[in-house]
Design a protein around this motif. Structure first.
Motif, PDB file in Angstrom:
ATOM      1  N   ASP A 264     -11.936 -10.528   6.780  1.00  0.00           N
ATOM      2  CA  ASP A 264     -11.441  -9.508   5.852  1.00  0.00           C
ATOM      3  C   ASP A 264     -10.154  -8.870   6.360  1.00  0.00           C
ATOM      4  O   ASP A 264      -9.224  -8.603   5.588  1.00  0.00           O
ATOM      5  N   LEU A 265     -10.092  -8.630   7.671  1.00  0.00           N
ATOM      6  CA  LEU A 265      -8.871  -8.043   8.242  1.00  0.00           C
ATOM      7  C   LEU A 265      -7.698  -9.024   8.153  1.00  0.00           C
ATOM      8  O   LEU A 265      -6.549  -8.619   7.930  1.00  0.00           O
TER       9      LEU A 265
ATOM     10  N   THR B  26      -2.398 -10.589   6.062  1.00  0.00           N
ATOM     11  CA  THR B  26      -1.556 -11.526   5.318  1.00  0.00           C
ATOM     12  C   THR B  26      -0.924 -10.844   4.121  1.00  0.00           C
ATOM     13  O   THR B  26       0.267 -11.028   3.828  1.00  0.00           O
ATOM     14  N   LEU B  27      -1.718 -10.049   3.431  1.00  0.00           N
ATOM     15  CA  LEU B  27      -1.202  -9.328   2.271  1.00  0.00           C
ATOM     16  C   LEU B  27      -0.102  -8.350   2.671  1.00  0.00           C
ATOM     17  O   LEU B  27       0.889  -8.171   1.962  1.00  0.00           O
ATOM     18  N   ASN B  28      -0.233  -7.751   3.797  1.00  0.00           N
ATOM     19  CA  ASN B  28       0.742  -6.756   4.258  1.00  0.00           C
ATOM     20  C   ASN B  28       1.946  -7.384   4.943  1.00  0.00           C
ATOM     21  O   ASN B  28       2.887  -6.698   5.335  1.00  0.00           O
ATOM     22  N   LEU B  29       1.863  -8.725   5.126  1.00  0.00           N
ATOM     23  CA  LEU B  29       2.951  -9.466   5.777  1.00  0.00           C
ATOM     24  C   LEU B  29       3.226  -8.950   7.177  1.00  0.00           C
ATOM     25  O   LEU B  29       4.363  -8.932   7.648  1.00  0.00           O
ATOM     26  N   THR B  30       2.131  -8.506   7.854  1.00  0.00           N
ATOM     27  CA  THR B  30       2.277  -7.968   9.205  1.00  0.00           C
ATOM     28  C   THR B  30       1.135  -8.506  10.045  1.00  0.00           C
ATOM     29  O   THR B  30       0.015  -8.603   9.577  1.00  0.00           O
TER      30      THR B  30
ATOM     31  N   GLY C 240      -7.847   0.049  -2.622  1.00  0.00           N
ATOM     32  CA  GLY C 240      -8.928  -0.943  -2.659  1.00  0.00           C
ATOM     33  C   GLY C 240      -9.276  -1.511  -1.305  1.00  0.00           C
ATOM     34  O   GLY C 240      -9.941  -2.553  -1.223  1.00  0.00           O
ATOM     35  N   ILE C 241      -8.815  -0.846  -0.226  1.00  0.00           N
ATOM     36  CA  ILE C 241      -9.082  -1.365   1.117  1.00  0.00           C
ATOM     37  C   ILE C 241     -10.588  -1.471   1.376  1.00  0.00           C
ATOM     38  O   ILE C 241     -11.059  -2.435   1.983  1.00  0.00           O
TER      39      ILE C 241
ATOM     40  N   PHE D 234       0.811  -1.222   0.000  1.00  0.00           N
ATOM     41  CA  PHE D 234       0.000   0.000   0.000  1.00  0.00           C
ATOM     42  C   PHE D 234       0.843   1.271   0.000  1.00  0.00           C
ATOM     43  O   PHE D 234       0.289   2.368  -0.119  1.00  0.00           O
ATOM     44  N   ASN D 235       2.174   1.137   0.140  1.00  0.00           N
ATOM     45  CA  ASN D 235       3.027   2.328   0.151  1.00  0.00           C
ATOM     46  C   ASN D 235       2.921   3.063  -1.181  1.00  0.00           C
ATOM     47  O   ASN D 235       2.992   2.455  -2.262  1.00  0.00           O
TER      48      ASN D 235
END
Length: 755
Positions: free
Chosen positions: A740-741, A746-750, A698-699, A689-690
């Motif tokens: 959803d969160l 997972t997508l953000n790897l955090t 698309g959040i 998202f950066n």
């Protein structure tokens, strides 16, 4: 250790027993009234397995207060205007039931060799059906939208109102200990006088008081003021020779015409429920099993009398009023029980000391049996109608059908004499009663005060001036009211022979007004008859042509009718008032019923054309009530929305099918019950998202999450801006469902902990 007062210990025992019994009877689906009666029996000395009430006398005082609250709440719910709105069929049926059952009860009591007073009170006890029991039975059996149900509820309204009048008559007969017609007629005239006086004065003054003090009223003050007015009328009624319950009912009926009626009813309900429970518990305390065993035969015969007599007289009354045989049978079997007022009338007989000890438990036992049988009797309506229809001769059925058709209202030429005389009699009676009250108050209170504080003849001059000024608007109304009405002018123009009786009616009313003035002057001044007559003529001319008297009279009348109609005007403004033809539909095969569109129903948002209720169910929507808005005769393009209240017209069968379909189409329980949570999403160096704006990320659109805030590295929290790019080190505060969160994390790897 301090000793507990017996009254508190008794109250604890009563409420504990009542609480347990009500829970049990609620679970069994039985009326709570029966639970209270059983609780009273358990708390009484007749039941040895549990502690008993110590101070029964105090409990009876509390039960008397319970009767006051029950009648006060009844008055709040049933105003006297409902007598007029109930219509001819309800009035005819109610009078048939009451007179028939009183006579039947008196004959049954006399056959047992009981005293005349016991037999008379028995007739009074068994002539009233139970409003609460029948209403609950209709709701439980899904019959409340039926045509006959509306007629039955109107009958019950009239029965409850006439029960109060019956209590006054029984009290009068009990006190005089005889059946002399002259005293009874005098008591009825006294009842009518005070009834009209209290209602007129109350409806004029009390809404004004409540309106002037509205800004000072909260729930607490309104409750205290309402109960204060109730008990004030209780004292006034007792001082004038009526029962306390009658006074409470009158004040409830007066408050029922105010805009605060529903608010007062909600505030009084908990108090009424508490003291009402104590009253019904005290009824159960009077049940003596030994006496019931001794009088089992009278209990059985009186029970059969109620189960057979009430339906038969109800059917006769409904048929006499011009309704169909089926409606008569359905209405009759619904009224086959006795209830709350039976206990109240029984309590009246005990408190006056005119009924025998055995009568109270007998009536309680009969009431319990008939209440239990009510749902089964209602279910017997259709089979009983089929049986009667099958065995009645064809000629009888034809006569009944023809009579029902002939009883339907038809348009025709108005009877102007009937209209005119009705108006004149009502107006003359009303203002005559008010004039008598003014004279009584003037000579009973004002004249003694004037003689005490004003010397000589001036005391009588001052008193006469005040009394005549107070009489002026009422006497003017007696003399000239309706002299230019439509019916008067029609009679005057259609035939010269009408002139003499019309003029005579005016002259008689002028003489009546002159009589009041002559009475006042004659009592206060020792003058010759001729001089008083001249003064009377002069005062009559002044009252007729005085601008002040005319304005004063109109202002009083306008204020009264504004207060009387205020509730109806508010209901019409809020869209809560049914069309004028609604009550007349009871005389037809059609019926008007209200339905509310549930929030979950799948019909919500559809148009009437899409639903096509006429083709599917045979019903038609005549009004849509939406908030403060009423849409009459909506077109096919009108939408239905959640919580809309719709008025639908159709036959009993069609309305029942429509109501069933409405419930069937209610939406099911939502499948998605996931809880919304708040989570923080730090943007690391590898975050996808950066450099993207919220709109580009698309959040919201793709991941179904909401950005509640963006926290910068310096700790400041910013309102999300969809056009500003996200940066490394930002912390996004997200709201969404777990699944959803988790995808976003997972997508953000955090990963982070929920907060």
């Amino acid at each position: 250790m301090s000793e507990l007062a017996p009254l508190i210990a008794d109250l604890a025992l009563i409420l504990i027993c009542a609480g347990i019994m009500t829970l049990i009877f609620k679970k069994l689906g039985q009326p709570l009234v029966l639970g209270y009666i059983v609780a009273g029996f358990i708390a009484s000395p007749h039941f040895s397995l549990t502690p008993s009430v110590i101070d029964a006398a105090s409990i009876h005082v509390w039960s008397d207060i319970g009767v006051i609250f029950l009648l006060f709440a009844l008055g709040l719910e049933f105003s006297f205007k409902k007598i007029v709105k109930a219509g001819g069929p309800a009035i005819i049926t109610t009078l048939t039931i009451i007179f028939g059952m009183i006579v039947l009860g008196f004959l049954v009591g006399s056959a047992f060799g009981w005293s005349k007073m016991d037999a008379l009170f028995l007739g009074g006890m068994i002539c009233m059906s139970s409003t609460t029991i029948i209403y609950k039975a209709f709701e439980d059996l899904g019959l409340s939208k039926k045509k006959f149900a509306g007629l039955v509820m109107s009958i019950l309204i009239l029965e409850d109102i006439l029960a109060v009048v019956l209590m006054v008559v029984l009290s009068t007969v009990a006190v005089s200990s005889n059946f002399q017609g002259g005293e009874l007629v005098g008591s009825i005239f006294k009842l009518v006088f005070f009834l009209v006086l209290w209602l007129v004065v109350g409806i004029y003054l009390i809404p004004l008081i409540l309106r002037k003090t509205r800004s000072l009223m909260n729930d607490e003050t309104l409750l205290v003021v309402s109960l204060g007015l109730c008990f004030m009328m209780v004292v006034v009624a007792a001082k004038t020779g009526f029962s306390a319950a009658f006074g409470a009912f009158i004040m409830g009926s007066i408050l029922a015409e105010t805009l605060e009626a529903e608010h007062i009813e909600r505030l009084v309900k908990p108090v009424k429920d508490l003291f009402g429970a104590i009253f019904f518990v005290s009824v159960g305390m009077m049940v003596d099993p030994a006496m019931i065993a001794q009088y089992w035969l009278p209990i059985l015969i009186i029970t059969l009398t109620v189960i057979v007599g009430q339906p038969v007289f109800a059917m006769v009354g409904v048929l006499l009023s011009g309704q169909s045989l089926k409606t008569a049978v359905q209405s009759g079997v619904s009224l086959s029980q006795i209830g709350e007022f039976s206990f109240i009338i029984a309590t009246l007989g005990v408190s006056l000391g005119v009924t025998s000890n055995f009568l109270y438990p007998i009536v309680v036992a009969v009431s319990v049996v008939t209440i239990f049988l009510t749902p089964y009797m209602i279910r017997l309506a259709d089979p009983l109608y089929g049986l009667i229809y099958k065995h009645l001769p064809e000629k009888v059925l034809t006569v009944l059908d023809n009579y029902a058709e002939s009883a339907e209202p038809r348009a025709g030429k108005d009877n102007h004499w009937k209209q005119y005389l009705g108006l004149i009699l009502r107006t003359t009676l009303l203002y005559t009663i008010l004039s008598i009250a003014v004279c009584a108050l003037g000579f009973g209170l004002l004249v003694p005060l004037a003689e005490k504080w004003i010397p000589g003849i001036w005391a009588h001059i001052a008193a006469a001036t005040v009394i005549l000024a107070a009489l002026a608007p009422f006497l003017r109304a007696i003399m000239i009211k309706h002299n230019k009405s439509e019916s008067f002018m029609s009679l005057w123009e259609e035939n010269k022979a009408n002139h003499a009786p019309l003029v005579a009616s005016i002259v008689l009313r002028i003489l009546l007004a002159a009589g009041f003035i002559f009475y006042v002057l004659g009592r206060l001044f020792h003058l010759s008859v001729l001089l008083i007559a001249l003064l009377v003529v002069g005062l009559l001319i002044f009252m007729l042509f005085s601008r002040w008297t005319k304005q004063y009279s109109r202002r009083l009348e306008n204020t009264f009718f504004t207060n009387l109609r205020a509730k109806d005007m508010q209901a019409e403004y809020l869209g809560e008032k049914k069309p004028e033809y609604a009550t007349r539909l009871l005389d037809k095969d059609l019926h008007l019923a209200d339905f509310t569109i549930p929030p979950e129903v799948e019909w919500a948002g559809s148009t009437l054309r899409e639903r096509d209720f006429g083709q599917r169910y045979g019903v038609h929507v005549v009004s849509i009530l939406r908030g403060n808005k009423r849409i009459n005769i909506p077109n096919a393009a009108e939408h239905l929305f959640p919580c809309d209240r719709i008025q639908v017209i159709g036959t009993d069968k069609d309305l029942e099918a429509f109501g069933t379909a409405l419930k069937r189409h209610e939406g099911s329980v939502p499948e998605n019950l996931s809880e919304m949570i708040l989570r923080r999403l730090p943007l690391g160096p590898s975050s996808p998202f950066n450099g993207k704006t919220l709109q580009e990320s698309g959040i919201r659109n793709h991941y179904h999450c909401l950005v509640a805030g963006i926290e910068k590295p310096d700790g400041t929290l910013h309102v999300p801006n969809p056009h500003i790019p996200l940066e490394e080190g930002d912390i996004i505060w997200l709201v969404g469902e777990h699944k959803d969160l988790d995808v976003l994390m997972t997508l953000n790897l955090t990963t982070d902990n929920d907060i």
